[in-house]
Design an enzyme around this catalytic site. Structure first.
Site, PDB file in Angstrom:
ATOM      1  N   LYS A 180       0.865  -1.177   0.000  1.00  0.00           N
ATOM      2  CA  LYS A 180       0.000   0.000   0.000  1.00  0.00           C
ATOM      3  C   LYS A 180       0.911   1.239   0.000  1.00  0.00           C
ATOM      4  CE  LYS A 180      -2.685   3.319   1.548  1.00  0.00           C
ATOM      5  NZ  LYS A 180      -1.714   4.367   1.148  1.00  0.00           N
ATOM      6  N   GLU A 255       9.126   1.516  11.132  1.00  0.00           N
ATOM      7  CA  GLU A 255      10.245   2.430  10.879  1.00  0.00           C
ATOM      8  C   GLU A 255       9.666   3.831  10.817  1.00  0.00           C
ATOM      9  OE1 GLU A 255      12.319   1.034   7.451  1.00  0.00           O
ATOM     10  OE2 GLU A 255      12.937  -0.780   8.468  1.00  0.00           O
ATOM     11  N   CYS A 288      13.886  10.742   6.921  1.00  0.00           N
ATOM     12  CA  CYS A 288      13.676  10.346   8.317  1.00  0.00           C
ATOM     13  C   CYS A 288      14.962  10.419   9.120  1.00  0.00           C
ATOM     14  CB  CYS A 288      13.099   8.945   8.379  1.00  0.00           C
ATOM     15  SG  CYS A 288      14.131   7.724   7.546  1.00  0.00           S
ATOM     16  N   GLU A 383       9.438  16.312  14.980  1.00  0.00           N
ATOM     17  CA  GLU A 383       9.946  16.155  13.612  1.00  0.00           C
ATOM     18  C   GLU A 383       9.193  17.105  12.667  1.00  0.00           C
ATOM     19  OE1 GLU A 383       8.730  12.674  11.347  1.00  0.00           O
ATOM     20  OE2 GLU A 383      10.825  12.306  10.851  1.00  0.00           O
TER      21      GLU A 383
END
Ligand code: NAD
Length: 486
Positions: A180, A255, A288, A383
């Site tokens: 997906k 992750e 990331c 973040e």
């Protein structure tokens, strides 16, 4: 809606790929290009029905693929890698049109890495072994049995690279897959389905479902026939997936995000430190692993900042298709809103912009460095996922370690120091899945990859991927003629 769209001359099927066939959905969503906001096309918008069909197809295909020899599975993965290499230019330009990342990076780094992901896990499969061992004359034999249908959910910042990082080991191990991709960058996953089919991957072994995560996600992650879920994305989505998977205790690999430090010590090669710091703007900061918190020892902070500004203000920002561009657009209007929200709140709280601090035209955001930020400030703790760095100083090694670890994340850390002893001491104290010493972004596929704390659960890469995507089995066989004597 038309079944196909053409992007930069490449024809792309916008329907679902389920059980080896293209399947239309009743509804669609609009895919935009971040380069200029133009509409790329209408993409199939799947829901629970499509999730059920895709998991069903993966379940049906599983026994056949699991029984396929390792050699044959590896051969097909290599054939898919060949297909990626043959269509590398097309994949590179489509990905750039879809997520706005640099065409030159896609050409030279990312798409070759996609092929490498496939080849690496194919080869690793052939070498996967554990030496038999003996217990009182009994032979122990360890085997990696494929787990079953796997749901793989990926983000938009490196769509095909992150998809194949999961698809390759999952398929190599003998599992079937429902992939997906993210709704902001759905296109290359559809091309991957075509490439895999042309390479001879049997129907149903790889299924690609498109749609909004919020609409199709739960039906995939709560499905009782799904044996593994591997997710790369944000922390809030990960929590939702973990809750959804809990009903079946489906094993998860997560992750997630980061707020990684880049530490510059007084004994560092300052030019190297500046190069590494400016590199954190790569992919318009949508990485990331980015070391977005620059922590610089007080004695070199002024000189570091001067050299940083000199280099960063020479970066060229613009169309990601242009070879000379260093920073392209951010992926989506909502992402730019989010980035600017973080920056404006930080400025309102007293942060000082050393450079940037504002939007530019379209989806372009000025590379930003903010200083005068408190350790507990939102801009230091959350973040941003855009070209926004903060600069803080420290007095000594202990303070550096304390600031570096004072975060809810633990994905990566970068140290720049000329003292190997210091590198060893500091590394040992850092909470991070990856530590780079005097370098950045060197990622070998055999290394364990993942994060601590809110940056993730588990590790993938090399043998860790196979351990995750397999049910390990130990078979203990008695010696010939052995009898049980109670
Ligand atoms: P996101 O969590 O919004 O979306 C990721 C994927 O999850 C998309 O495919 C989305 O459709 C899907 N999704 C959304 N809701 C879902 C639900 N309820 N159930 C199932 N799936 C659902 O993340 P994003 O904005 O696409 O990606 C950015 C994030 O990804 C950042 O936090 C970044 O740090 C992280 N990231 C981590 C790594 C890593 O390896 N650690 C790599 C790249 C990106």
């Amino acid at each position: 809606m038309p079944d196909k769209i053409t992007v930069a001359g490449v024809s792309i099927d916008t329907r679902q790929w389920i059980g080896g066939a293209r399947v239309a959905s009743a509804e669609t969503f609009t895919d935009l290009s971040p380069i200029d906001g133009s509409v790329l096309g209408e993409i199939a918008r799947g829901g629970p029905g499509e999730a059920e069909a895709a998991v069903g197809a993966a379940r049906e295909a599983f026994p056949g693929w699991a029984a396929t020899s390792r050699k044959e599975r590896a051969r097909i993965l290599h054939a898919i890698a060949d297909g990626v290499e043959e269509r590398l230019e097309e994949l590179a330009i489509v990905e750039t049109m879809d997520n706005g990342a640099l065409l030159r990076s896609h050409r030279r780094g990312v798409m070759p890495r996609v092929a490498h992901n496939l080849r690496f896990f194919a080869d690793w499969l052939l070498a996967l072994d554990h030496e038999d061992f003996e217990t009182r004359g009994h032979r122990n034999h360890v085997s990696w049995d494929p787990a079953g249908p796997c749901v793989l959910i990926t983000p938009w910042n490196a769509p095909l690279m992150l998809a194949t990082w999961k698809v390759a080991p999952a398929l190599a191990a003998g599992n079937t897959v429902v992939l997906k991709p993210a709704e902001w960058s759905p296109l290359t996953a559809s091309l991957l389905a075509d490439i895999a089919a042309a390479a001879g991957l049997p129907a149903g072994v790889l299924n690609v479902v498109q749609g909004y995560g919020a609409e199709i996600g739960d039906a995939l992650t709560a499905h009782p026939d799904v044996r593994r879920i591997s997710f790369t994305g944000s922390v809030p989505t990960a929590k939702r997936i973990a809750a959804s998977a809990a009903g079946n205790l489906t094993p998860l690999s997560l992750e997630l995000g980061g707020k990684s430090p880049l530490l510059v010590f007084t004994d560092a090669d300052l030019d190297l430190a500046v190069d590494l710091a400016v590199e954190q703007y790569d992919n318009a900061g949508q990485v990331c692993l980015a070391g977005t918190r620059l922590l610089v020892e007080e004695s070199v902070a002024e000189e570091f900042t001067r050299r940083f500004v000199d280099k960063a203000t020479r970066l060229s920002q613009g169309d990601p298709r242009d070879e000379a561009t260093d920073i392209g657009p951010n992926v989506h209007p909502r992402q730019v809103e989010k980035i600017d929200g973080f920056v404006q709140r930080a400025l309102a709280a007293g942060a000082r912009p050393v450079i940037g601090g504002h939007r530019k035209d379209g989806l372009y955001y000025a590379p930003t460095l903010l200083t005068d930020v408190a350790q507990d400030a939102e801009i230091v703790q959350e973040e941003v996922f855009g070209p926004v760095l903060t600069l803080q100083t420290f007095g000594d090694e202990d303070e550096a370690v304390r600031l570096a670890n004072d975060t809810r994340f633990g994905l990566a850390a970068t140290l720049v120091t000329g003292d190997p002893g210091r590198a060893e001491r500091v590394t040992a104290q850092l909470v991070a899945g990856t530590v780079w010493v005097n370098c950045f972004f060197v990622r070998d596929l055999q290394a364990p990859f993942g994060g601590s704390r809110l940056s993730g659960v588990g590790r993938e890469g090399g043998t860790w991927s196979f351990d995750f995507y397999c049910d390990l089995k130990n078979t203990v066989t008695a010696p010939k003629g052995w009898t049980h004597h109670g």
